[in-house]
Design a protein around this motif. Structure first.
Motif, short mmCIF file in Angstrom:
data_model
loop_
_atom_site.label_atom_id
_atom_site.label_comp_id
_atom_site.label_asym_id
_atom_site.label_seq_id
_atom_site.Cartn_x
_atom_site.Cartn_y
_atom_site.Cartn_z
N ALA A 1 28.21 12.28 27.12
CA ALA A 1 28.77 13.61 27.38
C ALA A 1 28.96 13.86 28.87
CB ALA A 1 27.86 14.69 26.77
N THR B 1 31.89 11.60 30.22
CA THR B 1 33.24 11.74 29.65
C THR B 1 33.65 13.18 29.39
OG1 THR B 1 32.50 11.60 27.34
CG2 THR B 1 33.00 9.51 28.48
N GLY B 2 32.68 14.09 29.33
CA GLY B 2 32.99 15.46 28.97
C GLY B 2 33.23 15.64 27.48
N ARG B 3 32.82 14.63 26.70
CA ARG B 3 33.00 14.67 25.25
C ARG B 3 31.72 14.25 24.55
NH1 ARG B 3 38.32 15.32 23.68
NH2 ARG B 3 39.73 15.27 25.43
N GLY B 4 31.54 14.78 23.35
CA GLY B 4 30.38 14.42 22.55
C GLY B 4 30.59 13.10 21.85
N GLY C 1 33.80 12.57 20.01
CA GLY C 1 35.04 12.63 20.78
C GLY C 1 35.56 14.02 21.09
N LEU C 2 34.85 15.05 20.67
CA LEU C 2 35.30 16.42 20.93
C LEU C 2 34.81 16.89 22.30
CD1 LEU C 2 34.49 17.95 17.43
CD2 LEU C 2 36.72 17.21 18.31
N PRO C 3 35.60 17.71 22.98
CA PRO C 3 35.17 18.24 24.27
C PRO C 3 33.83 18.97 24.15
CG PRO C 3 37.46 18.78 23.88
CD PRO C 3 36.92 18.22 22.59
N VAL C 4 33.01 18.84 25.15
CA VAL C 4 31.70 19.47 25.15
C VAL C 4 31.43 20.05 26.54
CG1 VAL C 4 30.46 17.33 25.71
CG2 VAL C 4 29.27 19.13 24.51
N LYS D 1 32.27 13.31 35.86
CA LYS D 1 32.76 12.79 34.58
C LYS D 1 34.21 12.33 34.67
CE LYS D 1 33.68 17.36 32.67
NZ LYS D 1 33.48 18.05 33.92
N ILE E 1 37.80 10.47 28.72
CA ILE E 1 37.35 9.47 27.73
C ILE E 1 38.32 8.30 27.64
CG2 ILE E 1 38.42 10.53 25.70
CD1 ILE E 1 34.97 9.39 25.28
#
Length: 108
Positions: free
Chosen positions: A42, A45-48, A51-54, A99, A102
């Motif tokens: 997270a 990449t800024g994603r969980g 693959g969703l933004p977090v 970050k 992805i």
């Protein structure tokens, strides 16, 4: 989220390898390697893990929840998750700002 799920753990391991996660950075992993690797994914990449933004807040909350679920003792379920959560909330800002999208990690 069911952090004991073998498919989820395999997904975390694959993503962690792609982003070169290092577990609980500067702290003992104990039983929380997957939790810390998911947190690294997270943060990098800024994603969980799906693959969703977090947001940073959600990534840190997810770390704490995972640690609470995987903890083997009262201390491991109640004390350490809050200690680690406090540390990432206080000290994790600079890492969050580094970050990368992805897409930079796909296929590696």
């Amino acid at each position: 989220m069911d952090w004991w799920n073998p498919k989820l753990r395999a997904q975390i391991q694959a993503l962690a390898a792609a982003v070169r996660a290092d577990g609980c950075t500067m702290a003992p992993d104990f039983f929380y390697r997957e939790c810390c690797d998911a947190h690294d994914v997270a943060y990098r990449t800024g994603r969980g893990v799906f693959g969703l933004p977090v947001s940073r807040r959600d990534a840190d909350r997810s770390l704490r929840q995972c640690m609470r679920q995987l903890g083997h003792t009262w201390t491991g379920r109640w004390i350490l998750p809050w200690v680690y959560w406090t540390a990432v909330r206080l000290l994790g800002g600079p890492a969050w700002k580094l970050k990368q999208p992805i897409t930079e990690f796909r296929g590696k």
